[in-house]
Design an enzyme around this catalytic site. Structure first.
Site, PDB file in Angstrom:
ATOM      1  CG  ASP A  21      -2.077   0.963   1.109  1.00 25.29           C
ATOM      2  OD1 ASP A  21      -2.424   1.348  -0.036  1.00 25.29           O
ATOM      3  OD2 ASP A  21      -2.619   1.354   2.154  1.00 25.29           O
ATOM      4  CG  HIS A  38      -0.878   2.133  -9.060  1.00 26.02           C
ATOM      5  ND1 HIS A  38      -1.949   2.902  -9.444  1.00 26.02           N
ATOM      6  CD2 HIS A  38      -1.061   1.883  -7.740  1.00 26.02           C
ATOM      7  CE1 HIS A  38      -2.752   3.073  -8.402  1.00 26.02           C
ATOM      8  NE2 HIS A  38      -2.239   2.467  -7.360  1.00 26.02           N
ATOM      9  CG  LEU A 132       9.220 -17.210  -4.317  1.00 27.55           C
ATOM     10  CD1 LEU A 132       9.465 -17.162  -2.804  1.00 27.55           C
ATOM     11  CD2 LEU A 132       9.441 -15.818  -4.889  1.00 27.55           C
TER      12      LEU A 132
HETATM   13  C1  IPE Z   1      -5.254  -2.653   0.056  1.00 24.22           C
HETATM   14  O1  IPE Z   1      -4.979  -1.305  -0.181  1.00 24.22           O
HETATM   15  C2  IPE Z   1      -5.283  -3.408  -1.231  1.00 24.22           C
HETATM   16  C3  IPE Z   1      -4.012  -3.524  -1.945  1.00 24.22           C
HETATM   17  C4  IPE Z   1      -2.844  -3.130  -1.524  1.00 24.22           C
HETATM   18  C5  IPE Z   1      -4.093  -4.175  -3.224  1.00 24.22           C
HETATM   19  P1  IPE Z   1      -6.163  -0.223  -0.243  1.00 24.22           P
HETATM   20  O2  IPE Z   1      -5.520   1.071  -0.491  1.00 24.22           O
HETATM   21  O3  IPE Z   1      -7.213  -0.661  -1.183  1.00 24.22           O
HETATM   22  O4  IPE Z   1      -6.749  -0.311   1.241  1.00 24.22           O
HETATM   23  P2  IPE Z   1      -7.733   0.673   2.014  1.00 24.22           P
HETATM   24  O5  IPE Z   1      -8.916   0.901   1.123  1.00 24.22           O
HETATM   25  O6  IPE Z   1      -6.987   1.936   2.297  1.00 24.22           O
HETATM   26  O7  IPE Z   1      -8.075  -0.064   3.280  1.00 24.22           O
HETATM   27  C1  IPE Z   2      -1.953   0.131  -3.263  1.00 33.15           C
HETATM   28  O1  IPE Z   2      -1.617   1.473  -3.425  1.00 33.15           O
HETATM   29  C2  IPE Z   2      -2.133  -0.549  -4.594  1.00 33.15           C
HETATM   30  C3  IPE Z   2      -3.540  -0.769  -4.964  1.00 33.15           C
HETATM   31  C4  IPE Z   2      -4.555  -0.740  -4.154  1.00 33.15           C
HETATM   32  C5  IPE Z   2      -3.791  -1.095  -6.354  1.00 33.15           C
HETATM   33  P1  IPE Z   2      -2.737   2.580  -3.423  1.00 33.15           P
HETATM   34  O2  IPE Z   2      -3.173   2.825  -4.822  1.00 33.15           O
HETATM   35  O3  IPE Z   2      -3.823   2.208  -2.485  1.00 33.15           O
HETATM   36  O4  IPE Z   2      -1.955   3.853  -2.881  1.00 33.15           O
HETATM   37  P2  IPE Z   2      -2.458   4.848  -1.744  1.00 33.15           P
HETATM   38  O5  IPE Z   2      -2.833   4.035  -0.554  1.00 33.15           O
HETATM   39  O6  IPE Z   2      -3.627   5.590  -2.317  1.00 33.15           O
HETATM   40  O7  IPE Z   2      -1.291   5.724  -1.475  1.00 33.15           O
HETATM   41 MG    MG Z   3      -4.116   2.457  -0.484  1.00 36.65          MG
END
Ligand code: IPE
Ligand code: IPE
Ligand code: MG
Length: 250
Positions: A21, A38, A132
């Site tokens: 995240d 991303h 792995l």
């Molecule tokens: C969790 O991240 C999902 C992934 C890393 C793929 P999110 O950014 O979606 O989580 P929330 O919504 O902040 O809990």
């Molecule tokens: C996690 O990074 C990856 C996905 C959920 C695809 P985010 O896109 O949630 O990035 P933040 O949390 O908004 O910084």
């Molecule tokens: Mg996020």
């Protein structure tokens, strides 16, 4: 060994699961669009895959896209789907050459057909690899996982292939997406949030959890080593007392 000191497990996790995240916030901090975050996240994922092999980890599970992420703006969702297709194409040879076995978990029928095909091809091509196991969770939710397991179990009961009385934890585990793999020993969540966000609900029952504020694109080898050191210091009691564990270890 002193009876008062909690004995650390001192081991390397067999299975690490990661909630990657903080990519969007990383991009914002660099004055770039979320999509750039991303893309930068893919680099971090590649480095962690390599470092996990070096560390002797058997299974690495990466959360790439959740059931709830479908609610994001269409542009972001489409950009992520394109990124998954592109990355799978680009990284496939290197993954295979590195002896990595790929496995995808999630509601794949919701994904673009071309991505579904690439995923199936990647799984078939790498099925014989064993250095792995890399599990990638796309369109995955812990609740979805429990639900799909329940549906398949119910269908077997209805068809007379399984008796309701035989239903136990083992049967449920064998119908979940991570069937056949050891449960995650260590969960890492980057990005500073202290929640599970519908990741592996059943499988995380006794997983050690490492939360760190680092945004995923900045997660590097030093951070992974910090997580491994954190894990090695934990005493895994599984409900027992520390004294019981010392008797078992002696
Ligand atoms: C969790 O991240 C999902 C992934 C890393 C793929 P999110 O950014 O979606 O989580 P929330 O919504 O902040 O809990
Ligand atoms: C996690 O990074 C990856 C996905 C959920 C695809 P985010 O896109 O949630 O990035 P933040 O949390 O908004 O910084
Ligand atoms: Mg996020």
């Amino acid at each position: 060994m002193s009876k008062s000191a909690a004995k650390p497990n001192g081991q390397t996790p067999r299975h690490i699961a990661i909630i990657m995240d903080g990519n969007g916030r990383w991009a914002a901090a660099h004055g770039r669009a979320r999509h750039a975050g991303h893309r930068a996240g893919v680099k971090a994922a590649r480095a962690v895959v390599e470092a996990s092999i070096e560390a002797g980890v058997d299974v690495l599970t990466l959360f790439a896209f959740s059931s709830e992420n479908w609610s994001r703006p269409t542009d972001e969702v489409n950009g992520l789907m394109r990124l998954f297709i592109e990355v799978l194409q680009r990284e496939m040879d290197a993954l295979h050459d590195n002896g990595i076995r790929l496995r995808f978990v999630g509601a794949r029928d919701q994904l673009p057909t071309i991505l579904q095909k690439r995923m199936a091809d990647a799984e078939a091509r790498t099925a014989g690899n064993s250095r792995l196991t890399l599990v990638v969770a796309i369109a995955y939710g812990g609740r979805w996982d429990v639900l799909q397991a329940m549906r398949r179990i119910a269908a077997k009961i209805e068809a007379g292939e399984l008796n309701a009385g035989e239903l136990d934890e083992g049967v449920i585990a064998r119908h979940l997406s991570l069937a056949g793999l050891p449960a995650p020993d260590l969960l890492i969540r980057t990005g500073g949030e202290y929640r599970v966000s519908n990741f592996l609900l059943w499988d995380l029952a006794y997983t050690e959890v490492f939360f760190c504020p680092t945004l995923w694109p900045d997660f590097d080898l030093a951070q992974l080593q910090a997580a491994l050191a954190f894990f090695a210091r934990r005493q895994r009691r599984f409900g027992r007392t520390a004294e019981q564990l010392e008797v078992i270890a002696d």
